[in-house]
Design a protein around this motif. Sequence first.
Motif, short mmCIF file in Angstrom:
data_model
loop_
_atom_site.label_atom_id
_atom_site.label_comp_id
_atom_site.label_asym_id
_atom_site.label_seq_id
_atom_site.Cartn_x
_atom_site.Cartn_y
_atom_site.Cartn_z
N ARG A 32 -13.46 14.64 58.91
CA ARG A 32 -14.09 14.21 57.87
C ARG A 32 -15.47 13.98 58.06
O ARG A 32 -16.30 14.40 57.08
N SER A 35 -17.27 17.45 57.83
CA SER A 35 -17.10 18.27 56.66
C SER A 35 -17.94 17.65 55.63
O SER A 35 -18.05 17.94 54.53
N CYS A 40 -21.06 18.60 48.71
CA CYS A 40 -19.42 18.75 48.76
C CYS A 40 -18.56 17.51 48.71
O CYS A 40 -19.07 16.26 48.42
N CYS A 42 -14.62 15.48 48.87
CA CYS A 42 -13.46 15.57 49.89
C CYS A 42 -12.24 16.27 49.15
O CYS A 42 -12.38 16.14 47.78
N VAL A 54 -16.20 22.50 48.81
CA VAL A 54 -15.41 21.64 49.98
C VAL A 54 -16.10 22.33 50.97
O VAL A 54 -16.29 23.58 51.40
N ALA A 55 -16.09 21.58 52.01
CA ALA A 55 -16.38 22.07 53.56
C ALA A 55 -15.53 21.53 54.41
O ALA A 55 -14.77 20.31 54.27
N GLY A 56 -15.02 22.44 55.45
CA GLY A 56 -13.89 21.88 56.26
C GLY A 56 -13.70 23.15 57.47
O GLY A 56 -14.45 23.93 57.76
N ASP A 78 -10.21 19.55 55.28
CA ASP A 78 -11.65 18.48 55.67
C ASP A 78 -11.32 17.26 56.12
O ASP A 78 -12.18 16.27 56.15
N THR A 103 -17.78 26.22 54.03
CA THR A 103 -18.00 25.80 52.78
C THR A 103 -17.65 26.64 51.72
O THR A 103 -17.93 27.97 51.89
#
Length: 128
Positions: A32, A35, A40, A42, A54-56, A78, A103
């Motif tokens: 979390r 990310s 971005c 969640c 979204v990033a993760g 993420d 991302t």
Amino acid sequence: MATDDQSDRSGLRRLLKRLTASDQELESEELRRDSAKPGCVCADTAGRGDVVNVAGRLRMVVYTPRTNLPTLEAELDDGTDVITLVFLGRRQIAGIEPGRALTARGRIAVRDGRKVIYNPHYELDASH
């Protein structure tokens, strides 16, 4: 303004949480933090039809041969939820591999109860 006593208690609570948390909880918390990028959302707040960034980190990448259209599927985690990135007509993509941070941008769909983005725009994290 917090007093020193309040700061000490807050620090003690954080320490106790880290000591009693499971490995999975600690890993999710770290994901979390890593990310959280400007612009971005969640993954757990993304809903069907939303266009999101979204990033993760990619947990799993699977090539699924199909007779009419092969697909490459990657699970993006993420720390709050997982979104499956589906690349239609692809057998592999350079850089799309387990453990890779990226991302992705696209419209959320739901397939078999899972959040999916078909043919997302993506940007690989340069730190990998």
